[in-house]
Motif scaffolding. Sequence first.
Motif, mmCIF file in Angstrom:
data_model
loop_
_atom_site.group_PDB
_atom_site.id
_atom_site.type_symbol
_atom_site.label_atom_id
_atom_site.label_comp_id
_atom_site.label_asym_id
_atom_site.label_seq_id
_atom_site.Cartn_x
_atom_site.Cartn_y
_atom_site.Cartn_z
ATOM 1 N N THR A 1 0.387 10.084 -7.356
ATOM 2 C CA THR A 1 -0.560 10.747 -7.959
ATOM 3 C C THR A 1 -0.083 11.357 -9.480
ATOM 4 O O THR A 1 -0.704 11.853 -10.076
ATOM 5 C CB THR A 1 -1.885 11.606 -7.424
ATOM 6 O OG1 THR A 1 -0.500 12.675 -6.259
ATOM 7 C CG2 THR A 1 -2.589 10.838 -6.408
ATOM 8 N N ASP A 2 1.779 11.929 -9.344
ATOM 9 C CA ASP A 2 1.928 12.542 -10.915
ATOM 10 C C ASP A 2 2.769 11.681 -10.807
ATOM 11 O O ASP A 2 4.335 12.457 -10.755
ATOM 12 C CB ASP A 2 1.448 13.879 -10.711
ATOM 13 C CG ASP A 2 2.660 14.410 -11.598
ATOM 14 O OD1 ASP A 2 2.497 13.839 -12.481
ATOM 15 O OD2 ASP A 2 2.779 16.038 -11.402
ATOM 16 N N ARG A 3 2.830 10.775 -11.142
ATOM 17 C CA ARG A 3 4.866 10.173 -11.551
ATOM 18 C C ARG A 3 5.547 10.352 -13.147
ATOM 19 O O ARG A 3 6.544 10.032 -13.000
ATOM 20 C CB ARG A 3 4.541 8.289 -11.780
ATOM 21 C CG ARG A 3 3.644 7.951 -10.435
ATOM 22 C CD ARG A 3 4.428 6.195 -10.718
ATOM 23 N NE ARG A 3 3.813 5.789 -9.725
ATOM 24 C CZ ARG A 3 2.447 5.030 -9.373
ATOM 25 N NH1 ARG A 3 1.600 4.960 -9.753
ATOM 26 N NH2 ARG A 3 2.634 4.815 -7.439
ATOM 27 N N SER A 4 4.828 11.371 -13.098
ATOM 28 C CA SER A 4 5.502 12.006 -15.092
ATOM 29 C C SER A 4 6.456 13.238 -14.339
ATOM 30 O O SER A 4 7.442 14.063 -15.063
ATOM 31 C CB SER A 4 4.540 12.388 -16.144
ATOM 32 O OG SER A 4 3.854 13.617 -15.140
ATOM 33 N N SER A 5 6.039 13.678 -12.823
ATOM 34 C CA SER A 5 7.651 15.063 -12.602
ATOM 35 C C SER A 5 7.811 14.370 -11.545
ATOM 36 O O SER A 5 7.210 13.888 -10.668
ATOM 37 C CB SER A 5 6.489 15.695 -12.930
ATOM 38 O OG SER A 5 5.293 15.934 -12.064
ATOM 39 N N ALA A 6 9.127 14.540 -11.066
ATOM 40 C CA ALA A 6 9.974 14.622 -10.332
ATOM 41 C C ALA A 6 10.425 15.807 -9.299
ATOM 42 O O ALA A 6 10.874 16.775 -9.926
ATOM 43 C CB ALA A 6 10.610 13.484 -10.137
ATOM 44 N N VAL A 7 10.856 15.490 -8.075
ATOM 45 C CA VAL A 7 11.957 16.403 -7.702
ATOM 46 C C VAL A 7 12.956 16.256 -7.297
ATOM 47 O O VAL A 7 13.574 15.071 -6.482
ATOM 48 C CB VAL A 7 11.260 17.172 -6.254
ATOM 49 C CG1 VAL A 7 12.408 17.951 -5.319
ATOM 50 C CG2 VAL A 7 9.327 17.185 -6.115
#
Length: 88
Positions: free
Chosen positions: A60-66
């Motif tokens: 749902t939010d591929r613009s940020s990652a852990v």
Amino acid sequence: MRIPKTALDAFAAALSVRTVATRTWPDGIDWMYPLGTWDEPHLEVALMPGGEEVWLRMSTDRSSAVVWTIEQWWDFAGRLPGAMPPQD
């Protein structure tokens, strides 16, 4: 970024029974996700080149990652049902 526990649990379950699918992004990174979940919110995981980091992101939010270290990843994977005991 927040990863819901249910998404992490679903990925862990899929990984433990080897039902993880892969999609390759245009940048060449292979993202793994629980098989059969592509059309619903799910966790995606990628081993970065060099093998020192693992990236986790929500569909749902591929613009940020852990970012996890490989040690954190092995610790997580080592707690899954059927996991091999750590090698000393």
